[in-house]
Design a protein around this motif. Sequence first.
Motif, mmCIF file in Angstrom:
data_model
loop_
_atom_site.group_PDB
_atom_site.id
_atom_site.type_symbol
_atom_site.label_atom_id
_atom_site.label_comp_id
_atom_site.label_asym_id
_atom_site.label_seq_id
_atom_site.Cartn_x
_atom_site.Cartn_y
_atom_site.Cartn_z
ATOM 1 N N UNK A 24 0.972 -1.238 0.078
ATOM 2 C CA UNK A 24 0.108 0.071 0.244
ATOM 3 C C UNK A 24 1.011 1.399 0.029
ATOM 4 N N UNK A 25 1.883 1.237 0.750
ATOM 5 C CA UNK A 25 2.734 2.479 0.905
ATOM 6 C C UNK A 25 3.995 2.635 -0.107
ATOM 7 N N UNK A 26 4.208 1.536 -0.547
ATOM 8 C CA UNK A 26 5.337 1.694 -1.629
ATOM 9 C C UNK A 26 5.007 1.440 -3.022
ATOM 10 N N UNK A 27 4.015 0.746 -3.385
ATOM 11 C CA UNK A 27 3.411 0.338 -4.611
ATOM 12 C C UNK A 27 4.247 -0.738 -5.209
ATOM 13 N N UNK A 28 4.992 -1.519 -4.362
ATOM 14 C CA UNK A 28 5.659 -2.527 -4.760
ATOM 15 C C UNK A 28 5.544 -3.465 -3.742
ATOM 16 N N UNK A 29 5.959 -5.054 -4.126
ATOM 17 C CA UNK A 29 5.785 -5.938 -3.154
ATOM 18 C C UNK A 29 7.121 -5.802 -2.264
ATOM 19 N N UNK A 30 7.152 -6.502 -1.148
ATOM 20 C CA UNK A 30 8.367 -6.714 -0.427
ATOM 21 C C UNK A 30 9.475 -7.500 -0.936
ATOM 22 N N UNK A 31 9.124 -8.659 -1.819
ATOM 23 C CA UNK A 31 9.928 -9.287 -2.576
ATOM 24 C C UNK A 31 10.705 -8.573 -3.641
ATOM 25 N N UNK A 32 9.700 -7.748 -4.327
ATOM 26 C CA UNK A 32 10.217 -7.070 -5.550
ATOM 27 C C UNK A 32 11.238 -5.788 -4.933
ATOM 28 N N UNK A 33 11.062 -5.180 -3.650
ATOM 29 C CA UNK A 33 11.921 -4.237 -3.280
ATOM 30 C C UNK A 33 13.241 -4.724 -3.071
ATOM 31 N N UNK A 34 13.105 -5.940 -2.337
ATOM 32 C CA UNK A 34 14.633 -6.540 -1.905
ATOM 33 C C UNK A 34 15.272 -6.864 -3.212
ATOM 34 N N UNK A 35 14.610 -7.343 -4.136
ATOM 35 C CA UNK A 35 15.265 -7.802 -5.491
ATOM 36 C C UNK A 35 15.834 -6.373 -5.927
ATOM 37 N N UNK A 36 14.970 -5.407 -5.967
ATOM 38 C CA UNK A 36 15.799 -4.200 -6.695
ATOM 39 C C UNK A 36 16.898 -3.580 -5.849
ATOM 40 N N UNK A 37 16.821 -3.820 -4.387
ATOM 41 C CA UNK A 37 18.215 -3.434 -3.693
ATOM 42 C C UNK A 37 19.224 -4.329 -3.953
ATOM 43 N N UNK A 38 18.923 -5.607 -4.171
ATOM 44 C CA UNK A 38 20.061 -6.607 -4.675
ATOM 45 C C UNK A 38 20.686 -6.346 -5.872
ATOM 46 N N UNK A 39 19.807 -6.097 -6.940
ATOM 47 C CA UNK A 39 20.410 -5.996 -8.366
ATOM 48 C C UNK A 39 21.116 -4.854 -8.376
ATOM 49 N N UNK A 40 20.636 -3.712 -7.662
ATOM 50 C CA UNK A 40 21.098 -2.454 -7.621
ATOM 51 C C UNK A 40 22.567 -2.465 -7.202
ATOM 52 N N UNK A 41 22.953 -3.284 -6.117
ATOM 53 C CA UNK A 41 24.267 -3.437 -5.669
ATOM 54 C C UNK A 41 25.042 -4.173 -6.739
ATOM 55 N N UNK A 42 24.291 -5.606 -6.907
ATOM 56 C CA UNK A 42 25.122 -6.183 -8.073
ATOM 57 C C UNK A 42 25.580 -5.482 -9.286
ATOM 58 N N UNK A 43 24.913 -4.506 -9.778
ATOM 59 C CA UNK A 43 25.321 -3.600 -11.042
ATOM 60 C C UNK A 43 26.430 -3.012 -10.666
ATOM 61 N N UNK A 44 26.730 -2.626 -9.470
ATOM 62 C CA UNK A 44 27.777 -1.764 -8.901
ATOM 63 C C UNK A 44 28.958 -2.709 -8.860
ATOM 64 N N UNK A 45 28.898 -3.796 -8.078
ATOM 65 C CA UNK A 45 30.014 -4.780 -8.173
ATOM 66 C C UNK A 45 30.341 -5.476 -9.483
ATOM 67 N N UNK A 46 29.501 -5.609 -10.378
ATOM 68 C CA UNK A 46 29.830 -6.185 -11.644
ATOM 69 C C UNK A 46 30.637 -5.409 -12.477
ATOM 70 N N UNK A 47 30.383 -3.823 -12.537
ATOM 71 C CA UNK A 47 31.127 -2.962 -13.108
ATOM 72 C C UNK A 47 32.596 -2.565 -12.663
ATOM 73 N N UNK A 48 32.544 -2.659 -11.024
ATOM 74 C CA UNK A 48 33.857 -2.564 -10.483
ATOM 75 C C UNK A 48 34.891 -3.510 -10.501
ATOM 76 N N UNK A 49 34.261 -4.619 -10.768
ATOM 77 C CA UNK A 49 35.297 -5.796 -10.907
ATOM 78 C C UNK A 49 35.779 -6.057 -9.550
ATOM 79 N N UNK A 50 35.336 -5.931 -8.414
ATOM 80 C CA UNK A 50 36.084 -6.133 -7.120
ATOM 81 C C UNK A 50 35.973 -7.707 -6.808
#
Length: 298
Positions: free
Chosen positions: A223-249
Amino acid sequence: MKVLPFTIPVPHGKTIIVQEEIMPHFYPHLHRHAEVQITWIKTGEGTLLAGNSMHAFKAGEVYVLGANLPHLFKSNPEYFDDGSTLIIEALTVFFDPVGKLAAMFDLPEMKAVRSFFEQWQTGFKIPIEMLSVFSGFIDRIQLSKGALQMSVFIEMLNAMSGLTDIQPLSADSYTHSMTDPEGMRIASVYNYIMHNYGRALTLEEVARQAHLTPNAFCRYFKKHTRVTFTAFVNKVRVNQACKLLVNGNLNNIADVAYNCGFSSITNFNYTFKNITGKAPRDYVNDYVGTVKIKNGIK
């Protein structure tokens, strides 16, 4: 300190607030305030959470956050490591268009500027080709005083209102109608997820942060975020994955997946492509190709 709302200290006799930050990391809690915020990231990188949307940020970028838009500049995990010598540097201009500046924004000559900021309550990122212009404005505002500072400030607002081809930081402005208690409850959940996404997160433990049963929490969060809990957690994780992938760490894609909290490579690949539109390896290859083009490498 309360997460929501957040009070910006206003110096006596000031309507434009300039804040310089040099710290180990950015303020780590989701918050909002009545002032419009224009932030130049001079040093540092991480994830910007604005409303219910996430964006990777890095040094040199300038962000505009609308009044009362919940936001968090979350520094990368390495900024919180024991013994870390990393720092962040930022220069921010705050102003309240309906406070002491209301009379100025009501002037006929300011109609276009006022309309622009009303339209962009969801915030936006300054286009890359204009970064030097607006970081220069912010720098001049910090170094100026009195009427000269106000003159540079108005010049910046006028230039900003003429920007085109900009994208909103947040999907919508639903958060503006959220009460403070609701905002603080959602903020505690956001903060918990942002600090714990790298491990397995259960619905039950996150629901406890909101003092709700799992079923009630799912309804409340959607109701308050317009997304499901699972979808939000996945967005957080994929956003971090994008940074790790391009940084080559990390050594390989599997390391990235597990570092970001995914339990299997199959699930990571599926979720990553569903959110970004690309497979992880294609994402890296496209990034490398873009960097080569910018650097004139064939």
